[in-house]
Design a protein around this motif. Structure first.
Motif, short mmCIF file in Angstrom:
data_model
loop_
_atom_site.label_atom_id
_atom_site.label_comp_id
_atom_site.label_asym_id
_atom_site.label_seq_id
_atom_site.Cartn_x
_atom_site.Cartn_y
_atom_site.Cartn_z
N LEU A 1 21.15 -34.85 70.49
CA LEU A 1 21.98 -34.49 71.61
C LEU A 1 21.43 -35.05 72.78
CD1 LEU A 1 23.13 -30.83 70.78
CD2 LEU A 1 24.64 -33.00 70.54
N TYR A 2 20.22 -35.06 72.92
CA TYR A 2 19.56 -35.53 74.25
C TYR A 2 19.72 -37.05 74.25
CZ TYR A 2 16.12 -36.77 77.74
OH TYR A 2 15.79 -37.17 78.89
N GLU B 1 19.56 -27.62 73.85
CA GLU B 1 19.46 -28.87 74.56
C GLU B 1 19.73 -29.24 76.00
OE1 GLU B 1 20.78 -33.00 76.02
OE2 GLU B 1 21.80 -31.15 75.52
N MET B 2 20.63 -28.35 76.59
CA MET B 2 20.61 -28.51 77.84
C MET B 2 19.57 -27.88 78.53
SD MET B 2 24.52 -27.52 78.15
CE MET B 2 25.96 -28.80 77.83
N VAL B 3 19.04 -26.62 78.14
CA VAL B 3 17.85 -26.09 78.90
C VAL B 3 16.87 -27.04 78.95
CG1 VAL B 3 16.08 -24.43 78.76
CG2 VAL B 3 18.50 -23.70 78.43
N PHE B 4 16.30 -27.65 77.68
CA PHE B 4 15.39 -28.66 77.56
C PHE B 4 15.62 -29.99 78.52
CE2 PHE B 4 14.03 -26.71 73.43
CZ PHE B 4 13.05 -26.13 73.65
N LYS B 5 16.58 -30.42 78.47
CA LYS B 5 17.12 -31.35 79.25
C LYS B 5 16.86 -31.25 80.85
CE LYS B 5 20.76 -34.55 81.10
NZ LYS B 5 22.09 -34.92 81.11
N ASP B 6 17.24 -29.94 81.42
CA ASP B 6 16.85 -29.53 82.82
C ASP B 6 15.33 -29.53 82.81
OD1 ASP B 6 19.42 -29.47 83.49
OD2 ASP B 6 19.79 -27.29 83.13
N ILE C 1 12.79 -31.10 81.26
CA ILE C 1 12.23 -32.40 81.39
C ILE C 1 12.54 -32.94 82.61
CG2 ILE C 1 12.54 -34.84 80.25
CD1 ILE C 1 12.82 -33.21 77.65
N HIS C 2 13.96 -33.07 83.21
CA HIS C 2 14.10 -33.61 84.48
C HIS C 2 13.64 -33.24 85.56
CE1 HIS C 2 17.12 -36.71 82.81
NE2 HIS C 2 17.27 -35.89 82.06
N ASN C 3 13.19 -32.00 85.51
CA ASN C 3 12.64 -31.02 86.58
C ASN C 3 11.18 -31.59 86.76
OD1 ASN C 3 14.86 -29.76 87.79
ND2 ASN C 3 14.69 -27.86 86.56
N ILE C 4 10.72 -31.52 85.45
CA ILE C 4 9.17 -32.22 85.52
C ILE C 4 8.92 -33.52 85.99
CG2 ILE C 4 7.12 -32.61 83.92
CD1 ILE C 4 8.15 -30.46 82.38
N ILE C 5 9.94 -34.35 85.54
CA ILE C 5 9.93 -35.84 85.96
C ILE C 5 10.11 -35.89 87.63
CG2 ILE C 5 11.12 -37.89 86.00
CD1 ILE C 5 11.52 -37.35 83.06
#
Length: 94
Positions: free
Chosen positions: A19-20, A70-75, A77-81
């Motif tokens: 999904l990511y 998936e949406m939580v993990f995406k957020d 990942i993007h916040n860390i980046i």
């Protein structure tokens, strides 16, 4: 991670990276509106769970839970980046 195993079947975890990557592809498609990306991923996830686990209400719930994860993990990942990029820019300015 143990909380996810309680609610999401281990066989459904493979859908999270799928999904990511689907979301990354949808982000590069200008014809599809941004607000529809979550709905497309949700429909894909529910369909995949229905086909894999059988036509049952729990399969629909699994699809919803996987999409939410998936949406939580995406957020995350993007916040860390974003934070690492901001830290690099601050170091360059100093």
């Amino acid at each position: 991670m143990s909380d996810f195993v309680i609610y999401i079947r281990t066989e459904a975890f493979i859908l999270i990276p799928a999904l990511y990557f689907l979301g990354l592809i949808l982000d590069q498609t200008p014809v599809i509106a941004k607000w529809t990306h979550a709905w497309i991923k949700l429909l894909f996830s529910i369909t995949a769970c229905l086909l894999y686990f059988g036509f049952d209400v729990t399969s629909v719930v699994q699809g919803i839970l996987v999409t939410g994860a998936e949406m939580v993990f995406k957020d995350i990942i993007h916040n860390i980046i974003d934070k690492s990029v901001q830290n690099r820019e601050r170091k360059k300015e100093e």
